[in-house]
Design a protein around this motif. Structure first.
Motif, PDB file in Angstrom:
ATOM      1  N   UNK A 244       7.770  -2.676  -0.463  1.00 37.32           N
ATOM      2  CA  UNK A 244       7.337  -2.083   0.807  1.00 37.32           C
ATOM      3  C   UNK A 244       6.391  -0.924   0.558  1.00 37.32           C
ATOM      4  N   UNK A 245       6.779  -0.039  -0.355  1.00 41.03           N
ATOM      5  CA  UNK A 245       5.926   1.110  -0.654  1.00 41.03           C
ATOM      6  C   UNK A 245       4.589   0.662  -1.225  1.00 41.03           C
ATOM      7  N   UNK A 246       4.618  -0.343  -2.080  1.00 45.89           N
ATOM      8  CA  UNK A 246       3.390  -0.866  -2.674  1.00 45.89           C
ATOM      9  C   UNK A 246       2.464  -1.430  -1.593  1.00 45.89           C
ATOM     10  N   UNK A 247       3.011  -2.207  -0.680  1.00 45.92           N
ATOM     11  CA  UNK A 247       2.203  -2.780   0.396  1.00 45.92           C
ATOM     12  C   UNK A 247       1.613  -1.695   1.279  1.00 45.92           C
ATOM     13  N   UNK A 248       2.406  -0.683   1.604  1.00 46.42           N
ATOM     14  CA  UNK A 248       1.923   0.393   2.474  1.00 46.42           C
ATOM     15  C   UNK A 248       0.876   1.263   1.789  1.00 46.42           C
ATOM     16  N   UNK A 249       0.950   1.362   0.465  1.00 49.76           N
ATOM     17  CA  UNK A 249      -0.036   2.165  -0.257  1.00 49.76           C
ATOM     18  C   UNK A 249      -1.317   1.414  -0.569  1.00 49.76           C
ATOM     19  N   UNK A 250      -1.257   0.089  -0.627  1.00 49.36           N
ATOM     20  CA  UNK A 250      -2.452  -0.684  -0.960  1.00 49.36           C
ATOM     21  C   UNK A 250      -3.120  -1.276   0.282  1.00 49.36           C
ATOM     22  N   UNK A 251      -2.333  -1.731   1.222  1.00 46.82           N
ATOM     23  CA  UNK A 251      -2.884  -2.396   2.402  1.00 46.82           C
ATOM     24  C   UNK A 251      -2.897  -1.472   3.611  1.00 46.82           C
ATOM     25  N   UNK A 252      -2.504  -0.226   3.402  1.00 49.84           N
ATOM     26  CA  UNK A 252      -2.478   0.782   4.452  1.00 49.84           C
ATOM     27  C   UNK A 252      -2.710   2.132   3.787  1.00 49.84           C
ATOM     28  N   UNK A 253      -2.676   3.192   4.580  1.00 46.74           N
ATOM     29  CA  UNK A 253      -2.857   4.538   4.045  1.00 46.74           C
ATOM     30  C   UNK A 253      -1.525   5.234   3.821  1.00 46.74           C
ATOM     31  N   UNK A 254      -0.545   4.485   3.320  1.00 52.02           N
ATOM     32  CA  UNK A 254       0.745   5.052   3.005  1.00 52.02           C
ATOM     33  C   UNK A 254       1.698   4.994   4.185  1.00 52.02           C
ATOM     34  N   UNK A 255       2.972   5.213   3.913  1.00 54.26           N
ATOM     35  CA  UNK A 255       3.982   5.102   4.973  1.00 54.26           C
ATOM     36  C   UNK A 255       4.064   6.340   5.857  1.00 54.26           C
ATOM     37  N   UNK A 256       4.348   6.119   7.128  1.00 58.61           N
ATOM     38  CA  UNK A 256       4.795   7.174   8.025  1.00 58.61           C
ATOM     39  C   UNK A 256       6.311   7.051   8.138  1.00 58.61           C
ATOM     40  N   UNK A 257       6.995   8.113   8.569  1.00 59.62           N
ATOM     41  CA  UNK A 257       8.451   8.008   8.732  1.00 59.62           C
ATOM     42  C   UNK A 257       8.827   6.828   9.611  1.00 59.62           C
ATOM     43  N   UNK A 258       9.718   6.001   9.113  1.00 61.19           N
ATOM     44  CA  UNK A 258      10.184   4.833   9.859  1.00 61.19           C
ATOM     45  C   UNK A 258       9.455   3.549   9.534  1.00 61.19           C
ATOM     46  N   UNK A 259       8.290   3.639   8.877  1.00 61.65           N
ATOM     47  CA  UNK A 259       7.517   2.427   8.578  1.00 61.65           C
ATOM     48  C   UNK A 259       8.284   1.483   7.656  1.00 61.65           C
ATOM     49  N   UNK A 260       8.884   2.034   6.609  1.00 57.98           N
ATOM     50  CA  UNK A 260       9.581   1.194   5.634  1.00 57.98           C
ATOM     51  C   UNK A 260      10.719   0.425   6.296  1.00 57.98           C
ATOM     52  N   UNK A 261      11.461   1.094   7.156  1.00 61.23           N
ATOM     53  CA  UNK A 261      12.582   0.429   7.805  1.00 61.23           C
ATOM     54  C   UNK A 261      12.099  -0.648   8.773  1.00 61.23           C
ATOM     55  N   UNK A 262      11.007  -0.377   9.465  1.00 62.90           N
ATOM     56  CA  UNK A 262      10.463  -1.393  10.390  1.00 62.90           C
ATOM     57  C   UNK A 262      10.026  -2.642   9.633  1.00 62.90           C
ATOM     58  N   UNK A 263       9.397  -2.444   8.482  1.00 64.02           N
ATOM     59  CA  UNK A 263       8.973  -3.593   7.678  1.00 64.02           C
ATOM     60  C   UNK A 263      10.188  -4.344   7.143  1.00 64.02           C
ATOM     61  N   UNK A 264      11.202  -3.597   6.741  1.00 65.12           N
ATOM     62  CA  UNK A 264      12.409  -4.243   6.240  1.00 65.12           C
ATOM     63  C   UNK A 264      13.049  -5.125   7.317  1.00 65.12           C
ATOM     64  N   UNK A 265      13.016  -4.647   8.556  1.00 67.42           N
ATOM     65  CA  UNK A 265      13.625  -5.392   9.656  1.00 67.42           C
ATOM     66  C   UNK A 265      12.808  -6.632  10.032  1.00 67.42           C
ATOM     67  N   UNK A 266      11.488  -6.490  10.055  1.00 66.86           N
ATOM     68  CA  UNK A 266      10.647  -7.609  10.505  1.00 66.86           C
ATOM     69  C   UNK A 266      10.291  -8.567   9.378  1.00 66.86           C
TER      70      UNK A 266
END
Length: 651
Positions: free
Chosen positions: A85-107
Motif C-alpha cells: 500500500x505504501x509503495x503504491x501510494x508513493x509511486x502512483x500518488x504523492x504519498x498517503x494522507x491519513x486514512x488512505x492506507x485503510x481505505x485501500x485495504x478495505x477496497x
C-alpha cells in the motif's frame, strides 16, 4: 544555517509552563540529529537506490501479501500488505494522507489502481472548488496578455515611461501588506498575524505577469496534495518534465497556462502520438524551441518579394498618389515616381531553425542514442516549417502558414515525406511516435520515474512491446509496468529519492495540512532546487537520486520538514494533537511510535529508530529543562525529525 536559526528561535515559541528552553540546547539537538540523519541517508542511499538486494525484508515470509481480494492479479510476492500500500501510494500518488492506507485495504489495492488508471471515474469536485480561487487558470493566453500585459505595453497604456511604470509597480508591492491588513479588520490581531496573513502578504506582492506563474504553481501543488486523481497528477508532472517549457522565455509566461491545461493534462493517459502532436502545435513549445520562426529560406524570400511587389502596386494609393491606370489593375502604378523600383524589404532574412527538429527527436521521441544524422534533423525541421504562432504577444494561437513551408521531398530516418503543407509535419511526427526506438525510449523514461533509476531491462522490454502492440497507448504501458513483478520487488521498494516537489506534496499530505495559500510551499520547492516551471534546459528536471542527494540539500529538506511540522509555514495549518491523540503529549515513546506510524507506516530501519529514540529525553523534545519533572512532548519537532528521515525522503 536555517536549522541553527530555527533552534535559536525555538525558545521564544516553545515552553513548558513558564520555563523557556535553552537556545544552545535547541541548536545542539537540531544540528546533531540533522547530521545523524544525513549520515544515515548517505549510508542507506546506495543500498536503496542502486542495488538493495541485500536489504533485509521488513516482514517474515508469512506476512507477504497473499489475499486475492486485496491484490487481485497484481504480482506482489515480496512485500506485505502494508508495504504494498505504501509503495503504491508513493509511486502512483504523492504519498498517503491519513486514512488512505485503510481505505485501500478495505477496497482492495487492485481496485484502487484501476480507478487511478481511469481518472475520469473519480469525483474531483472538491479540488475543482479549491482551484476556483485562481482565476488565471481558465483564461486563454490572449486574455492573460490583456489582463497582465508585459511592462512595456502596460507602461504605454498608462502613458508612462517604462521606468515610471516600474516605480509604480514597486510602490504597489510595498503597499500590498497594508491593503491586506485593511481587508482583515474583522479578524482579531492574533489571527491577523497568523500564517494565513503572512501568506496573503506574499501573494499580494505577486502582481503583473508573475501572478500567472504564481497561480499556476499554487494550483499544481493543490492538485498534487488534494486531487483524488493522484496518478493523473503524477503523470501530468512527468509529461511536463518530458516536454519541458521554460516560463521565463519571452512570451511563454502567457502561454504556459494553456499548455498545461489544454496540451498536457488531457493527454496524460492517452496515445503518445496525440500528446506529441499536441505539444508540437502548442504555442508555448513552438515559442520555447523557436519553431515559430522556422521557415524555408527560399519560400521566405519569395514571400518577401511578393509583399514588396504588392506594396509597390498600391504605393501610390497609400502614399497619397493616384490610383492605377484603368485596365492595369493590379499592375504597377506608372503615375507614381519610383513605383517601378519596388519596395524595400522591411524584415530581415529568416531561415530554417533546427532547435525543435533536433529536440523532438533527441528528447521527445527516439532518444539521443538513436542513429539519426544531422541531415535527419534538418529534414525534420523542414517538415515542420510553417508551424508558427499568430502574434505571440497579442493573439498566441497555433497557425500553419503554407507560404513559409518547405515544399518538396524530405527524408527523415529513411522515411520520405512529400504530402505538402501541414501534413508533412503531422506524418513525420506520427512516424517518430510509432518508431521502435521511441517505444523503448518512452518505456525507459516511465520505468526510470516509477520503478528505478536504473530500470530492469526485462521490464523495459515488456513495456516496449506493449507500446508497440497498443499503438503507443500510455495507459496500457503503465498497466503493463504496474502488473510486472519488478514494480513490486524489494529492490524497488523505497529505491527512488523524492524530488523537492514530490517531497513538498507528500509532506503536506502526511501532515493532513489545510493549505489555504500554496505560494510558500511553491517557494520551498524552489529553495530546494526545483523552481516550478522554471527549468531552462529542454531536458526538464531530473528525477535521479544523484541530482538531489548531497549534504546541503538534505539539511535544507530537514529545515523544510521542521518548519512545516512546527506550524510555522505561511499559508498552511496543521493539527498534530488531533493526529497524535491526547495520550501522546505526555509520553515521548508513545509520541515517537505514533509519529513513525503516521508518517512512515511503522516501516522504519533500526538505525533510524535508534537515532531518534536516543534523543527522546532531550529537553527540546520534552520542552523542559534537564531537571524539570514536567514532560510536554514537542510533537512538532518530533514530527519534523521523522519527516526528515531517509525513509520519508525516499519513495
Amino acid at each position: 544555517m536555517k536549522v541553527m536559526a530555527w533552534a535559536r528561535n525555538t525558545r521564544r515559541t516553545i515552553r513548558s509552563g513558564d520555563r523557556h528552553l535553552d537556545a544552545y540546547g535547541a541548536s545542539f539537538l537540531a544540528v546533531t540529529i540533522a547530521a545523524l540523519l544525513v549520515v544515515l541517508f548517505m549510508i542507506a542511499a546506495p543500498n536503496a537506490i542502486a542495488d538493495n538486494h541485500d536489504r533485509p525484508a521488513h516482514s517474515s515470509p508469512d506476512a507477504i501479501a497473499s489475499d486475492s481480494k486485496f491484490k487481485g492479479h497484481l504480482p506482489i510476492t515480496e512485500l506485505n500488505e502494508d508495504q504494498a500500500i505504501l509503495h503504491a501510494l508513493n509511486r502512483l500518488a504523492y504519498g498517503p494522507r491519513p486514512g488512505d492506507a485503510e481505505r485501500i485495504r478495505q477496497m482492495g489495492l487492485e481496485k484502487w489502481i484501476d480507478q487511478q488508471l481511469h481518472p475520469d471515474s473519480l469525483d474531483d469536485s472538491a479540488l475543482d472548488k479549491r482551484l476556483e480561487k485562481y482565476p488565471t487558470l481558465n483564461m486563454p493566453a490572449k486574455e492573460l496578455l490583456d489582463k497582465f500585459p508585459p511592462p512595456q505595453l502596460a507602461a504605454k497604456r498608462a502613458g508612462e515611461t517604462l521606468e515610471e511604470y516600474k516605480q509604480q509597480m514597486a510602490e504597489k508591492r510595498r503597499e500590498a501588506p497594508t491593503q491586506t491588513m485593511a481587508q482583515s479588520t474583522t479578524q482579531t490581531m492574533d489571527s491577523v498575524n497568523d500564517n494565513s496573513y503572512r501568506a496573503q502578504q506574499q501573494l499580494a506582492k505577486m502582481q503583473g505577469p508573475n501572478r500567472i506563474i504564481a497561480e499556476l504553481s499554487m494550483a499544481k501543488i493543490d492538485r498534487a496534495v488534494y486531487s483524488q486523481r493522484q496518478l493523473e497528477a503524477v503523470m501530468e508532472d512527468f509529461w511536463f518534465n518530458h516536454f519541458n517549457v521554460f516560463a521565463n522565455k519571452g512570451a511563454d509566461k502567457w502561454m504556459l497556462t494553456a499548455y498545461v491545461r489544454d496540451t498536457i493534462r488531457p493527454h496524460t493517459m492517452g496515445k503518445f502520438q496525440d500528446l506529441l502532436t499536441a505539444t508540437a502545435k502548442s504555442p508555448a513549445m513552438l515559442f520555447f524551441l523557436d519553431n515559430w520562426q522556422s521557415v524555408d529560406p527560399v519560400a521566405f524570400k519569395d514571400h518577401q518579394q511578393e509583399i514588396a511587389m504588392r506594396r509597390a502596386r498600391y504605393q501610390g494609393i497609400f502614399a497619397g498618389g493616384f490610383p492605377p491606370n484603368p485596365g492595369t489593375f493590379p499592375g504597377p502604378n506608372s503615375r507614381f515616381p519610383g513605383a517601378q523600383g519596388g519596395a524595400r524589404l522591411q524584415q530581415q532574412d529568416r531561415g530554417l531553425n533546427e532547435n525543435y527538429g533536433r529536440e523532438v527527436m533527441e528528447l521527445h521521441t527516439v532518444g539521443v542514442d538513436t542513429a539519426y544524422t544531422q541531415q535527419d534533423v534538418i529534414e525534420m525541421a523542414r517538415c515542420l516549417t510553417g508551424w508558427t504562432v499568430r502574434e505571440p504577444r497579442r493573439d498566441p494561437d497555433f497557425v500553419f502558414r503554407p507560404e513559409f513551408h518547405a515544399e518538396g521531398k524530405k527524408v527523415v530516418m529513411g522515411h520520405t515525406f512529400n504530402y505538402g503543407g501541414e501534413k508533412d509535419g503531422e506524418e513525420a511526427l506520427k512516424m517518430l511516435a510509432s518508431d521502435p526506438h521511441t517505444a523503448k525510449f518512452i518505456s525507459t523514461e516511465l520505468a526510470r520515474h516509477f520503478v528505478s533509476d536504473v530500470p530492469p531491462p526485462a521490464l523495459v522490454d515488456r513495456m516496449t512491446k506493449e507500446y508497440e502492440s497498443s499503438g503507443g497507448d500510455i495507459r496500457s504501458v503503465m498497466k503493463t509496468m504496474i502488473y510486472s513483478p519488478e514494480f513490486w520487488s524489494k529492490q524497488t521498494y523505497r529505491a527512488k529519492v523524492k524530488t523537492p516537489f514530490e517531497l513538498v506534496a507528500s509532506t503536506a499530505r502526511a501532515l493532513n495540512a489545510d493549505v489555504t495559500i500554496a505560494l510558500p510551499l511553491a517557494q520551498w520547492v524552489g529553495r530546494m532546487g526545483e523552481p516550478l516551471f522554471l527549468c531552462q534546459p529542454p531536458t526538464g528536471y531530473s528525477d535521479k537520486a544523484e541530482t538531489w542527494v548531497n549534504t546541503g540539500a538534505l539539511l535544507n529538506r530537514l529545515n523544510f520538514a521542521l518548519t512545516f511540522s512546527s506550524g510555522r509555514l505561511a499559508g498552511s495549518s496543521i493539527d498534530l494533537s488531533a493526529m497524535f491523540g491526547p495520550d501522546a503529549s505526555k509520553d515521548p515513546e508513545m509520541a515517537l511510535a505514533r509519529s513513525l506510524d503516521l508518517f512512515l507506516g511503522g516501516q522504519v530501519e533500526p538505525p533510524t529508530r535508534q537515532t531518534l529514540g536516543s534523543r527522546l529525553n532531550d529537553p527540546q523534545i520534552l520542552q523542559a529543562r534537564l531537571d524539570d519533572p514536567v514532560k510536554q512532548v514537542n510533537e512538532g519537532l518530533l514530527s519534523g525529525l521523522v519527516l526528515g528521515t531517509p525513509e520519508f525522503q525516499r519513495r
